[in-house]
Structures are given as C-alpha cells and as structure tokens.
Design a protein around this motif. Structure first.
Motif, PDB file in Angstrom:
ATOM      1  N   ALA A   1       5.212  -0.061  -5.148  1.00  0.00           N
ATOM      2  CA  ALA A   1       4.608   0.077  -3.823  1.00  0.00           C
ATOM      3  C   ALA A   1       3.918   1.425  -3.661  1.00  0.00           C
ATOM      4  CB  ALA A   1       5.675  -0.095  -2.740  1.00  0.00           C
ATOM      5  N   LEU A   2       3.063   1.476  -2.677  1.00  0.00           N
ATOM      6  CA  LEU A   2       2.278   2.661  -2.323  1.00  0.00           C
ATOM      7  C   LEU A   2       2.462   2.917  -0.834  1.00  0.00           C
ATOM      8  CD1 LEU A   2      -1.502   3.093  -3.184  1.00  0.00           C
ATOM      9  CD2 LEU A   2      -0.765   3.070  -0.802  1.00  0.00           C
TER      10      LEU A   2
ATOM     11  N   PRO B   1      11.039  -5.092   6.255  1.00  0.00           N
ATOM     12  CA  PRO B   1      11.272  -3.817   6.952  1.00  0.00           C
ATOM     13  C   PRO B   1      10.442  -2.678   6.375  1.00  0.00           C
ATOM     14  CG  PRO B   1      13.349  -4.930   6.511  1.00  0.00           C
ATOM     15  CD  PRO B   1      12.289  -5.677   5.751  1.00  0.00           C
ATOM     16  N   LEU B   2      10.226  -2.706   5.058  1.00  0.00           N
ATOM     17  CA  LEU B   2       9.424  -1.660   4.433  1.00  0.00           C
ATOM     18  C   LEU B   2       7.938  -1.849   4.712  1.00  0.00           C
ATOM     19  CD1 LEU B   2      11.305  -1.410   1.026  1.00  0.00           C
ATOM     20  CD2 LEU B   2      11.431   0.168   2.948  1.00  0.00           C
ATOM     21  N   ARG B   3       7.498  -3.088   4.770  1.00  0.00           N
ATOM     22  CA  ARG B   3       6.092  -3.339   5.133  1.00  0.00           C
ATOM     23  C   ARG B   3       5.802  -2.770   6.524  1.00  0.00           C
ATOM     24  NH1 ARG B   3       4.448  -7.029   1.216  1.00  0.00           N
ATOM     25  NH2 ARG B   3       6.092  -8.468   0.555  1.00  0.00           N
ATOM     26  N   LYS B   4       6.755  -2.911   7.427  1.00  0.00           N
ATOM     27  CA  LYS B   4       6.575  -2.399   8.787  1.00  0.00           C
ATOM     28  C   LYS B   4       6.504  -0.877   8.791  1.00  0.00           C
ATOM     29  CE  LYS B   4       8.735  -6.294  11.199  1.00  0.00           C
ATOM     30  NZ  LYS B   4       9.868  -6.731  12.061  1.00  0.00           N
ATOM     31  N   GLN B   5       7.082  -0.259   7.767  1.00  0.00           N
ATOM     32  CA  GLN B   5       7.033   1.200   7.646  1.00  0.00           C
ATOM     33  C   GLN B   5       5.761   1.676   6.938  1.00  0.00           C
ATOM     34  OE1 GLN B   5      10.693   2.824   5.930  1.00  0.00           O
ATOM     35  NE2 GLN B   5      11.861   1.158   6.850  1.00  0.00           N
ATOM     36  N   GLY B   6       4.925   0.731   6.495  1.00  0.00           N
ATOM     37  CA  GLY B   6       3.657   1.094   5.872  1.00  0.00           C
ATOM     38  C   GLY B   6       3.612   0.960   4.365  1.00  0.00           C
ATOM     39  N   TYR B   7       4.666   0.404   3.757  1.00  0.00           N
ATOM     40  CA  TYR B   7       4.644   0.191   2.314  1.00  0.00           C
ATOM     41  C   TYR B   7       3.644  -0.905   1.968  1.00  0.00           C
ATOM     42  CZ  TYR B   7       8.915   2.935   1.416  1.00  0.00           C
ATOM     43  OH  TYR B   7       9.845   3.938   1.290  1.00  0.00           O
ATOM     44  N   GLN B   8       2.837  -0.646   0.937  1.00  0.00           N
ATOM     45  CA  GLN B   8       1.892  -1.624   0.422  1.00  0.00           C
ATOM     46  C   GLN B   8       2.370  -2.025  -0.980  1.00  0.00           C
ATOM     47  OE1 GLN B   8      -0.790  -2.551   2.331  1.00  0.00           O
ATOM     48  NE2 GLN B   8      -0.188  -1.093   3.935  1.00  0.00           N
ATOM     49  N   PHE B   9       2.744  -3.289  -1.162  1.00  0.00           N
ATOM     50  CA  PHE B   9       3.305  -3.736  -2.428  1.00  0.00           C
ATOM     51  C   PHE B   9       2.206  -4.247  -3.357  1.00  0.00           C
ATOM     52  CE2 PHE B   9       6.902  -3.615   0.375  1.00  0.00           C
ATOM     53  CZ  PHE B   9       7.923  -3.137  -0.435  1.00  0.00           C
TER      54      PHE B   9
END
Length: 299
Positions: free
Chosen positions: A24-25, A8-16
């Motif tokens: 994350a960034l 869900p966070l990746r979909k929000q643009g988080y880059q781990f």
C-alpha cells in the motif's frame, strides 16, 4: 468484523496496489504540507529530500513486533493472500500517489502552485516505511533494485529482525531501529513475536558498510535509560547517522501509552547529548518541530 478487512485503512487514505496483497501507499502529513507550500519533514533538512516528491509505501502490512509506541493499528492488519509483484508496485506509484493527493491540485487549492503540483506527480524518492516490516516481503531486494534502476532515491526503515534480508538490500539509505539499550527493555517496549534481540544486533553491525542511520524512538519512562549502553551498541554498529526522535502521542499508540510518555524536544536533546558523550558520534542537526536530533559518525 468488516467484510473487507482493509476498509478501515482505506478510510485512512491507504491506496492498495492489488486486491490480494497488503502492499500500500499513503502520503504522509509532510508530503501534503510541502505540496501546499508549508514545512517539509526533517529528511529535507538533514538529507535534502523534497517531501512533496516522496512516496511513502509498504510492500506488506505484516509485522513481527507490537511496539507500544507505534502509531499504527495492530487491529487492522489484514491477512495477505499473495505478495504484490515489484513491477505492480512500481507501475502503480504515479497513479495511486495522484489519487491519494486528489483535492490538493492547483485548481482546487490555490495554495498549491502548478509547478509544485506537477513535481508531486513526478516523485523522486521512495520511503519504504509506511507500516509493517518490509523485510518480511520476500522480494524486497528486487523491489529496491527496480526503484534504483528508475532513478528513485530509496529509504528502507526496518526493525532489524531479519538481517539476512537486509544483507541483500541496496537502498540509498538504510534505517534500523534501536529502541532499547538491552534485551529486557526491548521485549517490554517492542513486544517482539520471537527471540530477536541478537538478530537486531546483527542488523546494526551491518550498517558500517553502507550509508545508514539508526533510529531511536525515545519514550519517556520506558526506554529513556542507560544512554551509555545505547552508545556502546551504536559504536559497534558503525552507522553514519543516528536519529534520536521523541515519541509522539498519536494514532493508536494512545490506546497503549499516555501523553506523559511523550518527551519534549529539550528532553530529547539532553538524552542525545548523553549518548554522544559516550561514543564516537557528534551533533549534526536537530528539528524541534519533529523532536529529533541527528548525530553523525566522526570521520
């Protein structure tokens, strides 16, 4: 429950930065606006920070508070198997910032100049403020020192619950949140997962010996009380700056609060004036768009 709790966070643009950590960034809205030639955030106005050259990151998504006004999701706080090494975070900044800003370059978007695009890919500032509480990352002092050694301007934003860790950190500017004038209000609004009020006070008292700011997030109807008690705490802190910022009805906070909890700028300004009248701080500047007023310690 997703197989990948970070999805869900990746979909929000988080880059781990790694597969086993939650470091994350994610570029903020102001970074993207500035890249396209628009407004920069109030940190540019107050402190000279170019938004398009600023990296917003966190070394951990873990947090020990559940603040009602937080726009982040408590539902998406994946377990962390390992802490990400500082060297891995440093090494990933340029690559992940470029990936996160993909689509904003001068070829795909003619509002972005080639010069500004190149500047954005060569960031100079790091805001350790994305999500989570950074002092829960055991190698935070080492990470900050590494950034400093590479010429980055570092900002650390903390909830103040871990003063022992803050003592060891040397960022360009340290922020500590003060979101209540007393323990009862703090526990109701910030919902700490421990007895932290006195620890927050200890963190605030550390600020007089360094370049620092206290952040007050003003939530109408919840913590907009007793400006004289805020003032007394600020006076003891000795921080150079105080930012009094209105709560914004955004993100997951909308599941906990209502739009009426969001004060307009005039309300924030009036509250800031009451605080300043009761302590040794004076008005420095304000940004109406972000609903923030900054006070500075009198010298």
């Amino acid at each position: 429950m997703p197989s990948d709790p970070c999805e869900p966070l990746r979909k929000q643009g988080y880059q781990f930065f790694s597969k086993s950590s939650t470091a994350a960034l994610k570029p903020c809205m102001w970074c993207k606006r500035a890249l396209a030639g628009g407004d920069m955030c109030y940190k540019h106005q107050f402190y000279g920070i170019d938004s398009h050259r600023c990296v917003q990151l966190t070394p951990t998504l873990r947090c020990n508070q559940r603040c009602l006004f937080c726009w982040r999701s408590f539902e998406h706080e994946p377990a962390e198997a390992d802490e990400c090494p500082p060297e891995t975070i440093l090494a990933g900044i340029h690559r992940f910032q470029k990936k996160a800003l993909a689509g904003y370059n001068a070829v795909l978007d003619n509002t972005v100049t080639e010069e500004r695009w190149k500047e954005a890919l060569d960031p100079k500032h790091v805001a350790i403020s994305l999500s989570g509480e950074p002092t829960l990352y055991s190698r935070l002092p080492e990470l900050i020192d590494l950034f400093n050694s590479k010429g980055y301007t570092t900002f650390v934003v903390s909830n103040g619950t871990n003063p022992e860790m803050l003592k060891r950190c040397n960022p360009f500017q340290m922020y500590v949140s003060l979101d209540a004038p007393d323990k009862e209000t703090y526990e109701r609004v910030c919902r700490p997962m421990g007895d932290y009020w006195e620890r927050v006070q200890e963190s605030l008292r550390l600020l007089g010996s360094r370049r620092s700011a206290v952040r007050i997030t003003l939530v109408k109807g919840l913590n907009d009380i007793a400006p004289e008690r805020y003032a007394a705490i600020l006076q003891e802190s000795g921080a150079r700056f105080v930012e009094i910022k209105g709560y914004m009805y955004l993100g997951y906070s909308r599941n906990r609060l209502v739009r009426e909890n969001m004060p307009d700028h005039a309300y924030v300004r009036a509250f800031a004036e009451k605080v300043a009248a009761a302590c040794d701080y004076r008005y420095k500047d304000e940004n109406e768009l972000s609903r923030v007023v900054v006070l500075e310690r009198k010298t």
